[in-house]
Design an enzyme around this catalytic site. Structure first.
Site, PDB file in Angstrom:
ATOM      1  N   ARG A  47       0.834  -1.210   0.000  1.00 17.90           N
ATOM      2  CA  ARG A  47       0.000   0.000   0.000  1.00 17.90           C
ATOM      3  C   ARG A  47       0.859   1.247   0.000  1.00 17.90           C
ATOM      4  O   ARG A  47       1.851   1.321   0.716  1.00 17.90           O
ATOM      5  CB  ARG A  47      -0.847   0.051   1.289  1.00 17.90           C
ATOM      6  CG  ARG A  47      -2.033  -0.870   1.331  1.00 17.90           C
ATOM      7  CD  ARG A  47      -2.986  -0.671   0.213  1.00 17.90           C
ATOM      8  NE  ARG A  47      -3.657   0.609   0.181  1.00 17.90           N
ATOM      9  CZ  ARG A  47      -4.954   0.765   0.448  1.00 17.90           C
ATOM     10  NH1 ARG A  47      -5.709  -0.252   0.799  1.00 17.90           N
ATOM     11  NH2 ARG A  47      -5.505   1.964   0.352  1.00 17.90           N
ATOM     12  N   ARG A  98      -6.899  -6.255  14.587  1.00 17.94           N
ATOM     13  CA  ARG A  98      -7.545  -6.439  13.287  1.00 17.94           C
ATOM     14  C   ARG A  98      -8.234  -7.777  13.409  1.00 17.94           C
ATOM     15  O   ARG A  98      -7.673  -8.718  13.986  1.00 17.94           O
ATOM     16  CB  ARG A  98      -6.473  -6.539  12.192  1.00 17.94           C
ATOM     17  CG  ARG A  98      -6.267  -5.313  11.400  1.00 17.94           C
ATOM     18  CD  ARG A  98      -5.333  -5.494  10.221  1.00 17.94           C
ATOM     19  NE  ARG A  98      -4.255  -6.419  10.423  1.00 17.94           N
ATOM     20  CZ  ARG A  98      -4.276  -7.692  10.024  1.00 17.94           C
ATOM     21  NH1 ARG A  98      -5.335  -8.187   9.388  1.00 17.94           N
ATOM     22  NH2 ARG A  98      -3.249  -8.470  10.249  1.00 17.94           N
ATOM     23  N   LYS A 158      -5.009 -13.714  15.408  1.00 14.45           N
ATOM     24  CA  LYS A 158      -4.962 -12.919  16.638  1.00 14.45           C
ATOM     25  C   LYS A 158      -5.538 -13.658  17.844  1.00 14.45           C
ATOM     26  O   LYS A 158      -5.516 -13.141  18.958  1.00 14.45           O
ATOM     27  CB  LYS A 158      -5.689 -11.584  16.436  1.00 14.45           C
ATOM     28  CG  LYS A 158      -5.146 -10.750  15.283  1.00 14.45           C
ATOM     29  CD  LYS A 158      -3.821 -10.062  15.602  1.00 14.45           C
ATOM     30  CE  LYS A 158      -3.334  -9.206  14.433  1.00 14.45           C
ATOM     31  NZ  LYS A 158      -2.030  -8.578  14.685  1.00 14.45           N
ATOM     32  N   ARG A 191      -9.825  -7.655   5.587  1.00 15.07           N
ATOM     33  CA  ARG A 191      -9.923  -8.674   4.517  1.00 15.07           C
ATOM     34  C   ARG A 191     -11.306  -9.341   4.461  1.00 15.07           C
ATOM     35  O   ARG A 191     -11.422 -10.570   4.391  1.00 15.07           O
ATOM     36  CB  ARG A 191      -8.834  -9.732   4.704  1.00 15.07           C
ATOM     37  CG  ARG A 191      -7.471  -9.088   4.734  1.00 15.07           C
ATOM     38  CD  ARG A 191      -6.358 -10.039   5.053  1.00 15.07           C
ATOM     39  NE  ARG A 191      -5.181  -9.255   5.417  1.00 15.07           N
ATOM     40  CZ  ARG A 191      -4.088  -9.725   5.989  1.00 15.07           C
ATOM     41  NH1 ARG A 191      -3.994 -11.000   6.270  1.00 15.07           N
ATOM     42  NH2 ARG A 191      -3.094  -8.941   6.296  1.00 15.07           N
ATOM     43  N   ASP A 205      33.478 -28.649 -17.371  1.00 15.30           N
ATOM     44  CA  ASP A 205      32.911 -29.618 -16.442  1.00 15.30           C
ATOM     45  C   ASP A 205      31.416 -29.744 -16.791  1.00 15.30           C
ATOM     46  O   ASP A 205      30.845 -28.863 -17.454  1.00 15.30           O
ATOM     47  CB  ASP A 205      33.124 -29.092 -15.015  1.00 15.30           C
ATOM     48  CG  ASP A 205      32.289 -29.834 -14.004  1.00 15.30           C
ATOM     49  OD1 ASP A 205      32.307 -31.064 -14.017  1.00 15.30           O
ATOM     50  OD2 ASP A 205      31.598 -29.162 -13.196  1.00 15.30           O
ATOM     51  N   TYR A 206      30.758 -30.826 -16.340  1.00 19.66           N
ATOM     52  CA  TYR A 206      29.350 -31.013 -16.708  1.00 19.66           C
ATOM     53  C   TYR A 206      28.399 -30.531 -15.595  1.00 19.66           C
ATOM     54  O   TYR A 206      27.813 -29.456 -15.704  1.00 19.66           O
ATOM     55  CB  TYR A 206      29.108 -32.492 -17.052  1.00 19.66           C
ATOM     56  CG  TYR A 206      27.705 -32.753 -17.562  1.00 19.66           C
ATOM     57  CD1 TYR A 206      27.331 -32.358 -18.833  1.00 19.66           C
ATOM     58  CD2 TYR A 206      26.767 -33.382 -16.748  1.00 19.66           C
ATOM     59  CE1 TYR A 206      26.031 -32.568 -19.299  1.00 19.66           C
ATOM     60  CE2 TYR A 206      25.472 -33.595 -17.205  1.00 19.66           C
ATOM     61  CZ  TYR A 206      25.117 -33.185 -18.479  1.00 19.66           C
ATOM     62  OH  TYR A 206      23.837 -33.388 -18.931  1.00 19.66           O
TER      63      TYR A 206
HETATM   64  C1  GDG Z   1       1.499  -6.355  11.075  1.00 16.57           C
HETATM   65  C2  GDG Z   1       1.954  -7.619  11.788  1.00 16.57           C
HETATM   66  C3  GDG Z   1       3.459  -6.208  13.207  1.00 16.57           C
HETATM   67  C4  GDG Z   1      -5.769  -1.014  15.526  1.00 16.57           C
HETATM   68  N1  GDG Z   1      -7.053  -0.702  15.664  1.00 16.57           N
HETATM   69  C5  GDG Z   1      -7.157   0.578  15.359  1.00 16.57           C
HETATM   70  C6  GDG Z   1      -5.913   1.062  15.052  1.00 16.57           C
HETATM   71  N2  GDG Z   1      -5.071   0.044  15.154  1.00 16.57           N
HETATM   72  C7  GDG Z   1      -3.619   0.137  14.940  1.00 16.57           C
HETATM   73  C8  GDG Z   1      -2.903  -0.067  16.219  1.00 16.57           C
HETATM   74  C9  GDG Z   1      -1.570  -0.594  15.780  1.00 16.57           C
HETATM   75  C10 GDG Z   1      -1.897  -1.289  14.476  1.00 16.57           C
HETATM   76  O1  GDG Z   1      -3.185  -0.890  14.083  1.00 16.57           O
HETATM   77  C11 GDG Z   1      -1.943  -2.798  14.626  1.00 16.57           C
HETATM   78  O2  GDG Z   1      -0.675  -3.275  14.560  1.00 16.57           O
HETATM   79  P1  GDG Z   1      -0.293  -4.739  15.017  1.00 16.57           P
HETATM   80  O3  GDG Z   1       1.172  -4.796  15.118  1.00 16.57           O
HETATM   81  O4  GDG Z   1      -0.950  -5.023  16.313  1.00 16.57           O
HETATM   82  O5  GDG Z   1      -0.894  -5.753  13.937  1.00 16.57           O
HETATM   83  P2  GDG Z   1      -0.992  -5.916  12.302  1.00 16.57           P
HETATM   84  O6  GDG Z   1      -1.947  -4.946  11.722  1.00 16.57           O
HETATM   85  O7  GDG Z   1      -1.360  -7.330  12.081  1.00 16.57           O
HETATM   86  O8  GDG Z   1       0.468  -5.605  11.738  1.00 16.57           O
HETATM   87  C12 GDG Z   1       2.352  -7.283  13.212  1.00 16.57           C
HETATM   88  C13 GDG Z   1       3.053  -5.036  12.348  1.00 16.57           C
HETATM   89  O9  GDG Z   1       2.658  -5.456  11.043  1.00 16.57           O
HETATM   90  C14 GDG Z   1       4.210  -4.041  12.192  1.00 16.57           C
HETATM   91  O10 GDG Z   1       5.344  -4.653  11.671  1.00 16.57           O
HETATM   92  O11 GDG Z   1       3.619  -5.761  14.535  1.00 16.57           O
HETATM   93  O12 GDG Z   1       2.803  -8.433  13.866  1.00 16.57           O
HETATM   94  O13 GDG Z   1       0.914  -8.590  11.806  1.00 16.57           O
HETATM   95  O14 GDG Z   1      -0.673   0.454  15.549  1.00 16.57           O
HETATM   96  O15 GDG Z   1      -2.848   1.161  16.860  1.00 16.57           O
HETATM   97  N3  GDG Z   1      -5.664   2.327  14.703  1.00 16.57           N
HETATM   98  C15 GDG Z   1      -6.716   3.162  14.676  1.00 16.57           C
HETATM   99  N4  GDG Z   1      -7.967   2.743  14.950  1.00 16.57           N
HETATM  100  C16 GDG Z   1      -8.240   1.491  15.302  1.00 16.57           C
HETATM  101  O16 GDG Z   1      -9.387   1.125  15.533  1.00 16.57           O
HETATM  102  N5  GDG Z   1      -6.516   4.432  14.339  1.00 16.57           N
END
Ligand code: GDG
Length: 739
Positions: free
Chosen positions: A12, A279, A284, A317, A505-506
């Site tokens: 993205r 998410r 999770k 998703r 060489d082969y």
């Molecule tokens: C992937 C990897 C790795 C969540 N709900 C809301 C919201 N969030 C934000 C959180 C946090 C982010 O989303 C979620 O990050 P995570 O790390 O928990 O999980 P993934 O989305 O699966 O991310 C993960 C990450 O990449 C980084 O490398 O840690 O393991 O799976 O920042 O705050 N933000 C808002 N509203 C919400 O309702 N604004």
């Protein structure tokens, strides 16, 4: 203006395009990554490549969007068609890679057409990067590719620019090699990653798993932090991602957060809050967490009125069936809990299925007493870090041991998400934890986040990427890389030579090595190429191999090549009617039988290994065996052989996944002796080979000969090339030069 550029590529773009009746508009999504990279703008000019969201290009002009995105954000959009989105993104990325990387291959839904499109889209991303490097400075600019959707991109860029500095960061876990190998096209995916100069993961466990995958799937050995590849050196390291602490502080300082806090209090009604934010993804662990909470309530009925679990589930998703099913499942459990406690004024669970503004999310963190973070598997998990960043020295974090974050945040209450009893006990423990203990745990974790925030993470990765040694230098004992300039000099010399001789060489030189020697048949392309060499006037071409006469006669006998088989035991010039044997003694039965018996013992204890019997030698092959186990067995075998054979007229040689015992005086250098015996003379000799056995040839050819090693190892050869394709390319150029 900085002269270095940082070309970031992620699925993205941090800017989304929205199309409406009046045209199109842009919306930025300020994620941690964007903030981190934007902060580097004094050092780099930042160019971002990615998908700008679904855009109906029949309604709006994509060129106009492209121009504007470029002008306003220095962003290059990769537009994806419906088909590409379905197959590359929802298909191969999210229905195949995502579940396997999270140890959940039962969620795989694989359609073989998806990988073709995955490759196609990766190529589009790679082409965008290549175009940027062509416009800029490929030796100075830095490329940083993100995540599992783009695993092939580093390899594709490396192919075009061997000198490029390419970083790759994987945001998901890298699973154990046993799980990774369930992936279709796992070799292509690994080779794609190997194109990088630096591969970053969240934890050392993921680095370990990656090393094990390249060893067990590609047979490539590595050191703790790097791999020597034929083309370059790849570094690997753990770079635990973190959060944007400044942004959190800003939000907490915002007066308007008071309104958000009020909204949260209207949900908690003075009860103690347990908070989960995810998410809505099957990695999770949400259903098991809710069931564990149900169990906790049943074990502690007196608490049912005093606590509330707030589950924030962000839609994700939603087009994929497994995610729809997960949503139904989660909602079913939420309803069960609500119904069980319907006589209470307020249900002990509050479920929110939508994305919230970040300030509201921070208000939830602030008001929560406990964060319950229980993914089955998670690359890092930033929610855990955000909770600590907001609470600072109060509250309790319950954290899954399978989240990358657990590697850094050992002070949390670490649980196994698959064990509901443990989750339930952790909740009891957390609710009873004295404040002093909470402060001790939380402030220790907070201090780590202050030390390692998102800026620290990106700086650490880029510092490593820019300062590591790419391995292009000349190392003592290692042949020089065959440069384009040197190659054309060789081709020119070949063009004007009176009577040149090629000694090739082969296995590993003309054809790729295969698991079973009998599978390495020449393809039509090779037969044609050798045919063209033979047809060149005054040029002689020979194949110098450890293989038997039967193999070569059957595969290449009709072409008119010089043959040296069984490591120089049998040699034949095309015009000779019989093979010439280079030594006169025969096997000397005792050593042969002893070695065969010893090999049998190793075949029995090393699954996948086998013996190849030749006239003057015996080879023990272990290419198909578990590499770690077989290397150990091979070392042991060599020691045994040296003891058993100390007084025998034989040599023990260890090659690529093979241990060979052969009669002394039988080696590939014999062909040079035969040339002298026959009184032939050549004014230019080019010898090419990949294995240790070819070293005898490199040493035997007269001074002034061109010797070329295939691969990266130490060698007596003058030059080195990367692999079979480069050898064939050189041969094609030699043919063209004399036509
Ligand atoms: C992937 C990897 C790795 C969540 N709900 C809301 C919201 N969030 C934000 C959180 C946090 C982010 O989303 C979620 O990050 P995570 O790390 O928990 O999980 P993934 O989305 O699966 O991310 C993960 C990450 O990449 C980084 O490398 O840690 O393991 O799976 O920042 O705050 N933000 C808002 N509203 C919400 O309702 N604004």
């Amino acid at each position: 203006m900085p002269n270095k550029r940082l070309i970031a590529a992620s699925n993205r773009l941090p800017v989304t395009v929205t199309v409406d009746e009046v045209g199109f508009s842009f919306k930025t999504s300020p994620g941690g990554l964007v903030t981190a990279l934007s902060a580097l703008q004094s050092e780099f000019e930042l160019v971002w490549i990615g998908w700008p969201g679904e855009v109906d290009t029949s309604v709006v002009d994509p060129d106009e969007i492209r121009t504007q995105l470029e002008r306003e954000y220095n962003a290059k959009p990769v537009f994806l068609s419906r088909r590409q989105l379905q197959r590359y993104y929802f298909g191969f990325s999210n229905k195949v890679l995502w579940p396997v990387l999270h140890y959940l291959p039962t969620h795989i839904d694989y359609d073989e057409r998806d990988f073709t499109v995955y490759k196609e889209v990766n190529q589009v991303f790679a082409d965008e990067i290549i175009a940027e490097l062509e416009r800029g400075n490929p030796a100075e600019d830095i490329v940083w590719v993100h995540d599992y959707q783009l695993m092939l991109v580093p390899g594709m860029v490396r192919e075009r620019f061997p000198e490029a500095r390419i970083g790759f960061f994987l945001h998901t876990p890298f699973p154990s090699s046993e799980v990774f190998r369930t992936l279709p096209y796992r070799e292509d995916l690994l080779r794609g990653l190997l194109g990088a100069s630096l591969c970053g993961f969240h934890t050392y466990s993921y680095v370990r798993h990656f090393r094990s995958a390249i060893l067990h799937i590609l047979g490539i050995e590595s050191e703790l932090n790097h791999v020597e590849l034929d083309t370059h050196r790849l570094f690997m390291g753990a770079f635990p991602i973190s959060i944007d602490l400044d942004r959190t502080e800003e939000v907490l300082a915002d007066k308007e957060i008071e309104q958000d806090i009020q909204v949260v209090r209207n949900i908690t009604h003075g009860r103690r809050m347990i908070l989960s934010v995810d998410r809505l993804d099957y990695t999770k662990g949400v259903p098991d967490r809710l069931r564990a909470y149900k169990k906790f309530l049943a074990r502690n009925p007196h608490l049912a009125r005093d606590v509330v679990l707030v589950q924030i589930a962000v839609p994700s998703r939603t087009q994929i069936a497994d995610y729809q099913q997960l949503k139904n499942n989660v909602e079913g459990i939420v309803n069960e809990i609500t119904e069980t406690y319907e006589n209470q004024p307020h249900a002990p669970i509050h479920y929110i299925y939508r994305s919230l503004p970040f300030r509201r999310l921070c208000a939830f963190y602030l008001e929560a007493d406990i964060a319950l973070v229980t993914p089955y598997f998670d690359g890092m998990n930033l929610v855990a870090k955000e909770f600590v960043a907001v609470k600072k020295n109060k509250g309790v974090l319950i954290l899954s041991e399978h989240a990358g974050a657990a590697h850094e945040m050992g002070e949390a209450l670490i649980i196994n998400p698959w064990n509901p009893d443990q989750i339930s006990q952790a909740l009891e423990h957390a609710l009873n934890m004295p404040e002093a203990e909470q402060t001790r745990m939380m402030s220790a974790m907070y201090a780590k986040i202050v030390r390692n925030d998102i800026h620290h993470w990106s700086n650490a990765f880029l510092h490593e990427l820019m300062h590591q040694d790419p391995g292009h230098e000349h190392v003592q004992g290692k042949p020089e890389v065959l440069s384009t300039a040197r190659r054309s000099e060789i081709v020119q010399a070949f063009k004007s030579a009176q009577s040149p001789l090629l000694l090739l060489d082969y296995d590993g030189t003309l054809v790729e090595i295969t698991n079973l020697p009998m599978n390495a048949r020449p393809n039509q392309e090779l037969i044609d190429l050798l045919g063209q060499l033979i047809a060149l006037p005054r040029v002689q071409t020979g194949v110098v191999t450890g293989r038997s006469r039967e193999d070569l006669r059957g595969w290449l006998g009709h072409l008119g090549l010089v043959f040296s088989c069984e490591h120089g035991l049998w040699i034949k010039w095309p015009e000779e009617s019989d093979w010439h044997k280079m030594i006169t003694e025969d096997r000397g039965n005792t050593w042969y039988t002893n070695v065969r018996d010893l090999y049998e013992q190793y075949n029995a204890t090393t699954p996948g290994s086998f013996t190849e019997e030749k006239e003057a030698s015996l080879a023990w092959h272990y290419r198909m065996s578990d590499p770690t186990h077989a290397q150990w067995k091979a070392r042991e075998l060599i020691m045994n052989l040296k003891t058993v054979l100390s007084n025998e007229p034989v040599e023990v040689i260890s090659g690529k996944c093979v241990v060979e015992v052969r009669m002394q005086g039988v080696h590939k250098g014999n062909i040079v002796r035969r040339i002298e015996e026959l009184g032939r003379s050549y004014d230019m000799i080019i010898a090419i080979g990949d294995d240790v056995t070819d070293e005898y040839l490199f040493q035997a050819v007269p001074p002034g000969s061109i010797t070329i090693k295939v691969g990266k190892d130490v060698s007596h050869a003058l030059y080195r090339v990367a692999g079979v394709p480069e050898v064939r390319r050189l041969l094609r150029e030699l043919v063209a030069a004399r036509k």
